[in-house]
Design an enzyme around this catalytic site. Structure first.
Site: not given
Length: 352
Positions: A168, A261, A164-165
């Site tokens: 980003h 997100e 997930h990070e």
């Protein structure tokens, strides 16, 4: 099987569009901020000066547009390069190497290769709050995790959070969020300075600081009154303008934060092939967060709550402690909704 679909492509386009709009406002806001003060200086400011010394004022204050452009773009460029370090310092994140956290480094390196971006640096915050975030320039950056997160999650769940990070960083929204952090910070501190100037004036006046006697005292007394009026008006205008632009910049910051997100959740599910793993991680974090003392959450904030994987300001804070949660959209979409979307994705084609 890949979890990418036309919905993912549409979300990617929507994210890019929102990032482009945010970038335009990010550049325009400092110009608007400066010219608002310039307008007030040429109206209220000149009128105050004329009133203070009884002399007419000719001309007006002026800011060279070219110099202002250089200053604004230069400031944003500086923030682009030093912003990540500033964010890491604000939350006391410490870099870690492969010797101290071999499994964490191995997982990030493997996932970065899948995502086709350079492996980021890693940092750890000593905190019981289970959370993580990413900062960086371009697709290079740093992923930060708390010790609470590392202790709480299983290996599969932790990999999903790392993916997930990494999303980003891959989407470049981590870079934009890091730069966008500058204007809310500047306007916030300007408002704080103006507030304390006003507070100081009230304390001085309350202590009788403006009293004087005699003919020379009358002249001095008039000068003190003039100074008090000028300082008070300037402080009030600074506070009002700074607060207005702080509200606008934080609103823009939070709207972008919410949307990114969802995009990162879907990208993490596609990278790991396990939407259920990220859903499980979010569920554990959501269940644990309300048990964390408020002081620990505030310490972890550092003004960067929008960057975190999960919100810090959900049930753990009383609304009296975070006025912004009553005024603005939340920094993140509802965690329950994110979990539902991931579980729906897991049940669909290609899901587990």
């Amino acid at each position: 099987m890949s979890l990418h679909s036309s919905a993912d492509a549409d979300m990617d386009r929507q994210l890019r569009l929102r990032m482009a709009i945010a970038l335009v406002f990010l550049v325009l806001f400092p110009f608007a901020f400066v010219y608002t003060f310039l307008y007030l200086a040429n109206t209220v400011g000149l009128a105050l000066l004329e009133w203070a010394d009884g002399q007419p004022r000719h001309g007006e204050f002026y800011v060279d547009p070219i110099l202002l452009t250089v200053a604004v773009l230069g400031g944003l460029a500086v923030q682009y390069w030093i912003g990540p370090r500033t964010v890491l310092t604000s939350v006391d994140a410490r870099p870690v190497d492969a010797d101290s956290h071999p499994d964490l480094h191995a997982a990030v390196t493997r996932l970065a290769a899948q995502t086709q971006i350079p492996a980021p640096n890693l940092a750890v915050i000593r905190s019981d709050v289970p959370n993580a975030f990413a900062v960086g320039t371009g697709d290079r950056g740093t992923i930060v995790a708390t010790t609470g997160l590392l202790e709480l999650l299983s290996d599969e769940e932790l990999e999903a959070v790392l993916a997930h990070e990494l999303a980003h960083l891959s989407n470049r929204d981590a870079s934009l969020m890091t730069v966008a952090w500058l204007l809310p910070t500047i306007t916030y501190y300007l408002a704080i300075v103006a507030f304390y100037v006003l507070y100081g004036m009230v304390r001085v006046l309350g202590a009788g600081g403006g009293s004087s006697s005699g003919s020379s005292g009358n002249r001095d007394g008039k000068g003190i009154v003039v100074a008090i009026v000028v300082i008070t008006v300037c402080a009030v205008l600074t506070l009002a303008v700074s607060a207005m632009f702080w509200l606008g910049s934080v609103l823009l910051y939070r709207i972008l934060s919410r949307y990114r997100e969802y995009a990162a959740d879907r990208a993490a599910a596609a990278t790991t092939g396990s939407p259920a793993a990220l859903a499980g991680a979010l569920e554990k974090i959501d269940e644990t967060m309300p048990t964390i003392p408020d002081r620990d959450l505030r310490k972890l904030d550092g003004g960067v709550e929008s960057l975190y994987l999960a919100p810090l300001d959900t049930r753990a804070f009383d609304s009296k402690e975070l006025i912004s949660t009553d005024i603005f959209p939340e920094t993140h979409p509802p965690t329950e909704e994110r979990i539902d979307r991931l579980r729906e994705l897991a049940r669909g084609p290609g899901g587990e």
